[in-house]
Design a protein around this motif. Structure first.
Motif, PDB file in Angstrom:
ATOM      1  N   CYS A   1       0.841  -1.194   0.000  1.00 25.11           N
ATOM      2  CA  CYS A   1       0.000   0.000   0.000  1.00 25.11           C
ATOM      3  C   CYS A   1       0.881   1.252   0.000  1.00 25.11           C
TER       4      CYS A   1
ATOM      5  N   LEU B   1      -2.584  10.618  -3.387  1.00 23.83           N
ATOM      6  CA  LEU B   1      -3.808  10.354  -2.630  1.00 23.83           C
ATOM      7  C   LEU B   1      -4.143  11.508  -1.699  1.00 23.83           C
TER       8      LEU B   1
ATOM      9  N   ASP C   1     -12.595   0.441  -0.944  1.00 24.16           N
ATOM     10  CA  ASP C   1     -11.338   0.521  -0.206  1.00 24.16           C
ATOM     11  C   ASP C   1     -11.545   0.969   1.227  1.00 24.16           C
TER      12      ASP C   1
ATOM     13  N   PHE D   1      -8.541   4.296  -3.310  1.00 31.51           N
ATOM     14  CA  PHE D   1      -7.171   4.599  -2.923  1.00 31.51           C
ATOM     15  C   PHE D   1      -6.222   4.572  -4.117  1.00 31.51           C
TER      16      PHE D   1
END
Length: 307
Positions: free
Chosen positions: A113, A143, A195, A253
């Motif tokens: 991630c 993000l 997400d 995301f």
């Protein structure tokens, strides 16, 4: 497994070393640095899933907690600052080179991630890293400018500025909880985007819940992240072999999008995008089948490029 404390600037980084079966400290092993997601910790997917699996395949794996988070030191707590996160990789690489059983010419990195974006960025200027892989990797700066700021990065920066001023004058620090407290509460408040909901399902239930995986962030120290880009200069500086693993169930995301972007931009001569069909961002954290498919690609990748 062995837990160690690695000296950083004025604090220590906590890390778990995962050893291969039949480990012999008199031998030399390839090593992999495993980096956890945003708000996570080394006892979650980076350590207890991918770290243990890669160790079984013959690698020494070091899963570490980011500075200011988890069991690592640093004050104030819950800082999510890319400059510190990237520097952590260098400090961990420093430590690996002091271990007599680690081959310093065979160090790789795996990021999960947000740890994936940090891994890519660190590898650009940390040439001791010889191979780079990410699983559902995310460019945290992108993000922050988009979904995490409600697509209003200037408004977020104004809020950060006001909060820093307030704290400088003695106000209490503002620490934001990034997720609802339970899947039930997520449904109640309408936080059902795939997400966000699946993050809640992972971090806020026994499935993935750990004492140090708190998903909290100190607002006053988020400014650096808003102006940061994990992929900056990838066309010039990212030359190591690269593998990017994503699921094709796309969420907010943006791991699928970011994975496609970095594969296109990286200067690496050897690079591969692995799409795990039918699975999502958080499925790749711990669900046996998508993790099996990811490892079926990651293990030979690391064996080839850290040989």
């Amino acid at each position: 497994m062995e837990t160690v404390q690695i000296p950083n600037l004025y604090w220590n980084i906590a890390a778990d070393l995962h050893f291969p079966p039949g480990f012999d400290a008199q031998k030399k092993y390839p090593a992999i640095i495993s980096a956890h997601p945003i708000g996570s910790c080394k006892e979650q997917t980076s350590g207890n899933v991918y770290g243990t699996a890669l160790a079984k395949e013959g690698f020494v794996v070091i899963a570490f907690d980011a500075s200011f988070q988890g069991a690592s030191g640093g004050e104030p707590r819950f800082i999510e600052d890319p400059s510190h996160r990237v520097e952590d990789f260098r400090v961990v690489a420093d430590y690996l080179t002091t271990l007599p059983y680690v081959d310093e010419q065979r160090i790789g990195v795996l990021g999960l991630c947000g740890g994936g974006g940090y891994s890519i960025n660190a590898a650009m200027t940390e040439r001791r890293i010889k191979a780079v892989a990410t699983v559902t990797g995310v460019n945290y700066g992108r993000l922050m400018r988009e979904g995490f700021s409600g697509f209003s990065p200037i408004a977020l920066l104004e809020s950060i500025a006001q909060q820093r001023t307030a704290e400088a004058r003695g106000a209490e620090r503002r620490v934001d909880d990034l997720l609802p407290p339970s899947p039930e509460e997520a449904k109640r408040v309408g936080a059902t985007e795939i997400d966000v909901y699946e993050a809640t399902e992972y971090y806020r239930t026994p499935r993935g819940q750990k004492p140090n995986g708190l998903n909290r962030s100190l607002l006053s120290h988020q400014g650096n992240a808003v102006g940061w880009d994990a992929f900056h200069l990838a066309e010039v500086l990212l030359t190591q072999p690269l593998m990017v693993v994503v699921g094709d169930k796309v969420g907010a995301f943006g791991a699928y999008r970011d994975g496609c972007e970095i594969i296109g931009r990286a200067a690496s001569k050897t690079k591969e995008l692995v799409v795990v069909a039918g699975w999502s961002h958080y499925d790749l954290y711990d669900k046996p089948e998508p993790v099996r498919q990811a490892l079926a690609k990651l293990v030979p990748f690391f064996k080839e490029h850290l040989s």
